[in-house]
Design an enzyme around this catalytic site. Structure first.
Site, short mmCIF file in Angstrom:
data_model
loop_
_atom_site.label_atom_id
_atom_site.label_comp_id
_atom_site.label_asym_id
_atom_site.label_seq_id
_atom_site.Cartn_x
_atom_site.Cartn_y
_atom_site.Cartn_z
N SER A 256 0.85 -1.18 0.00
CA SER A 256 0.00 0.00 0.00
C SER A 256 0.90 1.24 0.00
O SER A 256 2.11 1.14 0.18
CB SER A 256 -0.87 0.01 1.25
OG SER A 256 -0.04 0.21 2.38
N LYS A 257 0.25 2.40 -0.17
CA LYS A 257 1.01 3.66 -0.15
C LYS A 257 1.75 3.81 1.18
O LYS A 257 2.90 4.22 1.22
CB LYS A 257 0.05 4.84 -0.33
CG LYS A 257 -0.24 5.13 -1.78
CD LYS A 257 -0.22 6.65 -2.03
CE LYS A 257 -0.41 6.95 -3.50
NZ LYS A 257 -1.75 7.37 -3.86
N ARG A 258 1.03 3.49 2.25
CA ARG A 258 1.62 3.68 3.58
C ARG A 258 2.83 2.74 3.77
O ARG A 258 3.87 3.14 4.26
CB ARG A 258 0.56 3.40 4.66
CG ARG A 258 0.97 3.80 6.06
CD ARG A 258 -0.12 3.47 7.06
NE ARG A 258 -0.50 2.07 7.01
CZ ARG A 258 0.20 1.08 7.57
NH1 ARG A 258 1.31 1.35 8.24
NH2 ARG A 258 -0.20 -0.17 7.49
#
Ligand code: GLU
Length: 495
Positions: A256-258
């Site tokens: 994910s982006k995180r």
């Protein structure tokens, strides 16, 4: 084994940063092209205006260049099958969409999005697969032409065969068969006149004479549609290779982006553009991504690009998802660093010193290379090992100058004796320094760690450094003595 020259393409959409998965797709294309003496094409698939990101195309080009994956034809270099940017091929898609309509394999559809929404909701309520319901499929051509002429908005949809089944063949996965009634009449041309991927990619692959398509497995769902489009035109199909996806290190799902941001904090990234700054080499990155999904490397795993070309075998690619393993990236990067010629490595690490505000003497840097290369995992590690070489003075932490199990007073005594010994030598070559230093250790009845530890911290300002005698030889007598005097002062001040 494939022997006839292939024509392959890497066809990214400029919708964001270049991901490691894209680097791998580009690499496999390149390897097959080089292996067979064929051509590798870069095609930019930029027809989706909503997802277009300015600068993304340049980032892709820069990324490929950095990796050393050179293409034979592409938007910035041209070639016989151009243009290579889909937005420059607008008329071509219009022409081919019309051809399909004329062949009765596609049809204009005037359904409004409101109507399509309500059809979908109704199908969802009835728990049947959501499909276009065929309203415009059988409109008389004259009727359709009249509505188009009157300015009504429309899309062009593929006329999926209603009966029978479609079998599509993937090199890694074998035959994939679906019932045609499960397939949708997908949109080929949107109402704004731009093609969808389904049409544009099939037309381009045909016109560019592509023999093998490497693409992500996210296209497996629409794979039967694509072979139907090609067959509707009566064209030859390329060899299809749907590559495995990359999963996050845990093996569960995509990053994910995180999670990508977290990786960056740990000195890793999934984007090609970050790799250089993080100290990774193109060789290390290519080796790493190349072996994620390719069963090479059983007898040898450290592979240069040239070696990968030699041993590439399209039949040894694997369809199973590959979990990203950053420890392996470290491993390959370190291995490739150790294989670089000294002057090449020096040229690659120099910018990290310069960016840290240090003035780099090239011949000194070259002498340092043999002392640090074994220990480098990333290129920027060279800073922590060797930045002190290029500083006028070092600032040891006084506490670190005190040797283990000795007091500051005892340590300063050792430092003074060391000073006298070194001062008496004509020069500080390794050969001249080591024997008397070993003798001193014996006379003082101390351990090498204690005595060399004081000297190391005094000269380098840090507790971990490249080999001490070799380092002192590079630094020179004058500077070594100056730093030792400074260390003695620091130790004296502690008492
Ligand atoms: N533009 C598509 C993508 O980026 C290309 C897929 C393909 O290679 O055909 O996913």
């Amino acid at each position: 084994m494939t022997v006839s020259p292939v024509r392959v393409r890497f066809a990214p959409s400029p919708t964001g940063h270049m991901h490691l998965g894209s680097a791998r797709t580009a690499l496999y294309n390149y390897l097959l092209a080089k292996k067979t003496g064929g051509q590798f094409i870069l095609r930019i698939e930029d027809t989706d205006q909503k997802r277009f990101v300015p600068g993304a195309e340049q980032e892709l080009i820069d990324g490929l260049r950095w990796l050393g994956i050179n293409y034979d034809e592409g938007p910035d270099i041209g070639g016989p099958a151009g243009p290579y940017r889909q937005t420059d091929r607008h008329e071509i898609y219009q022409e081919y969409a019309q051809k399909l309509v004329d062949l009765d394999k596609a049809f204009p559809c005037f359904c409004t999005s409101e109507r399509l929404d309500s059809v979908r909701q109704d199908q969802q309520k009835r728990k049947v697969p959501t499909h276009y319901d065929g309203t415009c499929r059988n409109l008389a051509p004259e009727e359709a032409a009249k509505r188009i002429a009157s300015g009504e908005k429309y899309v062009i949809r593929f006329k999926m065969p209603a009966d029978g089944s479609t079998t599509a063949h993937d090199l890694l996965r074998g035959d994939i068969t679906v019932e045609n009634r499960q397939l949708d009449d997908s949109v080929l041309m949107k109402s704004d006149g731009w093609p969808t991927y389904h049409l544009a990619a099939m037309v381009d692959d045909h016109l560019m004479k592509i023999t093998h398509v490497f693409r992500g497995s996210e296209w497996l769902g629409t794979f039967p549609l694509h072979v139907n489009i090609i067959r509707a035109f009566g064209w030859d199909e390329p060899v299809w290779v749907h590559l495995s996806v990359f999963l996050k290190p845990s093996g569960k799902g995509k990053m994910s982006k995180r999670e990508s941001a977290e990786a960056m904090k740990d000195g890793y990234s999934i984007f090609v553009k970050d790799m250089h700054e993080l100290g990774f080499t193109p060789e290390g990155v290519l080796n790493w991504v190349g072996l994620m999904g390719w069963g090479a490397g059983e007898t040898e795993d450290v592979l240069t690009l040239e070696r990968m070309v030699e041993i590439f075998d399209i039949n040894r690619l694997t369809p199973s998802p590959a979990a990203i393993n950053f420890a392996k990236l470290d491993y390959f990067n370190g291995e490739h660093i150790r294989r670089l010629a000294a002057d090449d490595l020096a040229a690659r690490i120099k910018p990290y010193f310069v960016n840290a505000g240090l003035q780099v003497d090239d011949s000194k840097l070259l002498r340092i290379i043999p002392l640090i290369r074994e220990r480098l995992v990333t290129l920027d590690d060279s800073l922590s090992f060797a930045a002190w070489f290029f500083k006028d003075t070092v600032q040891p932490n006084p506490v670190e100058l005190v040797a283990k199990n000795l007091t500051a007073a005892q340590s300063v005594e050792v430092a003074r004796k060391t000073y006298q010994l070194l001062d008496a030598l004509p020069e500080l070559s390794h050969a001249l320094v080591e024997p008397p230093m070993r003798q001193l250790i014996e006379e003082l009845a101390l351990s090498p760690n204690q005595v060399f530890g004081i000297l190391r911290v005094a000269v380098t300002g840090q507790m971990v450094s490249p080999p001490l005698f070799e380092s002192m030889e590079i630094v020179g007598k004058e500077k070594v003595l100056e730093r030792l005097r400074h260390a003695i002062e620091l130790l004296e001040a502690m008492q």
